[in-house]
Design an enzyme around this catalytic site. Structure first.
Site, PDB file in Angstrom:
ATOM      1  N   LYS A  19       0.816  -1.223   0.000  1.00 42.45           N
ATOM      2  CA  LYS A  19       0.000   0.000   0.000  1.00 42.45           C
ATOM      3  C   LYS A  19       0.848   1.271   0.000  1.00 42.45           C
ATOM      4  CE  LYS A  19      -2.359  -1.329   3.668  1.00 42.45           C
ATOM      5  NZ  LYS A  19      -1.988  -2.764   3.747  1.00 42.45           N
ATOM      6  N   THR A  20       1.848   1.299   0.877  1.00 37.55           N
ATOM      7  CA  THR A  20       2.649   2.516   1.000  1.00 37.55           C
ATOM      8  C   THR A  20       3.442   2.792  -0.274  1.00 37.55           C
ATOM      9  OG1 THR A  20       2.792   2.341   3.400  1.00 37.55           O
ATOM     10  CG2 THR A  20       4.501   3.625   2.306  1.00 37.55           C
ATOM     11  N   GLU A  52      -3.892   5.597   1.567  1.00 42.11           N
ATOM     12  CA  GLU A  52      -3.897   4.159   1.792  1.00 42.11           C
ATOM     13  C   GLU A  52      -5.220   3.762   2.444  1.00 42.11           C
ATOM     14  OE1 GLU A  52      -0.467   2.525   3.753  1.00 42.11           O
ATOM     15  OE2 GLU A  52       0.828   4.111   2.981  1.00 42.11           O
TER      16      GLU A  52
END
Length: 460
Positions: free
Chosen positions: A122-123, A166
């Site tokens: 996600k990051t 996110e």
């Protein structure tokens, strides 16, 4: 249910303001004219930054922090209901709101709200998407779960309709969001202290996909097993991408890697070559993450040259296969990996990186995760030449007394690996300085504070 009135900024208190997400949204609301206060257990670079903006932070969570002029108290899922600030808020009749619900309400202010979900990546994917939107001049507001050098932090306050964030599945936080564009990167077992099993996790991602309106778009990895079950009968537009599934809308061909493991590839759109891109981040998983961002960029008509400029400028997010430096001739890299799949991906990157012996210094994250994936952790870590283990980082949990890093050491020894365990960081540093030699590669790995060892070695 309490609704934030963004036209009438009020005073909001953040319990646990030093968290990577909480701090970012505290800063965002501060920029909107809200009066923000906060508390946390200890001072950090993040809280120091907030204080520099004029946001007062108290390093104690106590009843006295909640005064009757506060209109709302925001907290994270990690905060217990017995927290004295939450108890005082209830006693005073002050509304309390979990962080995810607050984020969902903020998202409603943006006509283009992009939520990036998945068990892993996600990051990094949020960071890649952010680079592309910034290079395209779209002036997005960005919330990322790490420090992104391009925005000098974890939050960027834009002045457009675009919002990129996110979307974490833990405690079903992302089911409080209101995305117009959703991305699902992957779906695997994790957070088993909350979810029952993989079916339960898949159900949550299905519910997340259903939150996207008919006018919106879901971008999903077609390499996910039975991904069509997730998208069945959705009213929104669907775009797929994949490295393995060549029938996806966006896929990769002609893949190659440079001497540092950074990928180059053709992007195929509906099986036809559309462009060629080169990355400055390592690993096959980052080709997949980039494909998701290429699908996203296609929705906004972003030009290929703009995308390549953005990809060239992206060298990774903080703690994602991050080069830290050299000590006594050996290289130190740090990675946030704390799930077996993430460990495999990071060690695959490390294998392509120049080295003689690959050492992995691993700090397991939470007791429940270590117990649930004990054998999988051992198999993943066995991809390194030698392993050093630190104690389990408890995070939100208490030690149950029946699982420890010693159990993981035994599993690795059963696989024939050379493995060492030290309960103390100073012991680990002494061992590293004594045993690692010129040309070796050390990767410090885990979601806790293991990064401090590499940084301490470099500063010694």
């Amino acid at each position: 249910m309490y609704n934030i009135d963004f036209k009438r900024p009020c005073k909001i208190h953040f319990t646990g303001i030093g968290g990577i997400s909480m701090s970012g949204f505290a800063e965002l609301l501060h920029s909107m004219g809200f009066t923000i206060t906060g508390s946390d257990r200890q001072e950090s670079k993040i809280t120091q930054h907030l204080e520099s903006l004029g946001i007062p932070v108290v390093y104690e969570q106590a009843e006295k922090n909640i005064t009757d002029d506060i209109a709302l108290v925001v907290y994270t899922a990690a905060v217990k209901s017995t927290n004295p600030e939450l108890q005082q808020a209830r006693a005073l009749g002050i509304p309390i709101m979990e962080r995810a619900r607050m984020v969902g309400q903020i998202m409603k202010n943006y006509s283009s709200a992009i939520a990036i979900s998945g068990t892993h990546g996600k990051t990094t994917t949020t960071s890649i998407a952010s680079h592309i939107f910034l290079e395209a001049g779209l002036d997005p507001t960005i919330s990322v779960g790490g420090i992104l050098p391009a925005i000098n932090g974890n939050i960027r306050i834009g002045h457009s309709e675009h919002f990129i964030t996110e979307a974490c599945e833990y405690t079903n936080s992302f089911l409080q969001f209101f995305p117009t564009v959703g991305i699902i990167l992957n779906i695997e077992e994790d957070h088993m202290d909350f979810f029952k099993d993989l079916a339960d996790i898949r159900h949550s991602f299905r519910e997340f996909a259903k939150r996207i309106p008919a006018r919106g778009t879901l971008i999903i990895n077609a390499d996910i097993e039975n991904y069509k079950e997730i998208i069945k009968d959705l009213s929104c537009r669907i775009l797929t991408y994949g490295v393995e599934n060549k029938e996806a809308d966006f896929t990769a061909g002609n893949i190659s890697y440079d001497e540092l493991g950074c990928g180059s590839f053709d992007v195929l759109v509906n099986q036809e070559k559309a462009a060629h891109f080169s990355l400055n981040v390592a690993g096959a998983h980052n080709i997949s993450n980039t494909l998701a961002c290429l699908a996203l960029a296609s929705l906004y008509g972003i030009e290929k040259t703009v995308i390549q400029n953005a990809l060239s400028a992206f060298h990774g997010a903080d703690r994602r296969f991050e080069y830290k430096g050299k000590k006594n001739g050996f290289t130190i890299i740090d990675d946030y990996a704390h799930h077996p799949t993430e460990i495999k991906a990071a060690l695959a990157c490390a294998e392509r990186y120049p080295h003689n012996t690959l050492w992995c210094l691993f700090q397991p994250h939470t007791y429940t995760r270590t117990r649930a994936f004990l054998k999988d952790f051992a198999k993943a870590l066995s991809l390194s030449d030698k392993v050093i283990l630190a104690d389990i980082y408890a995070a939100r949990e208490k030690d149950p007394g029946d699982i420890s890093s010693r159990n993981l050491k035994e599993e690795l020894e059963n696989l024939g690996k050379e493995v060492y365990y030290f309960p103390d960081f100073e012991e680990i540093k002494k061992f590293i300085l004594k045993n690692l030699v010129d040309g070796d590669l050390l990767i410090t790995m885990g979601a806790g504070n293991i990064v401090e060892i590499g940084e301490s070695l470099l500063n010694s």
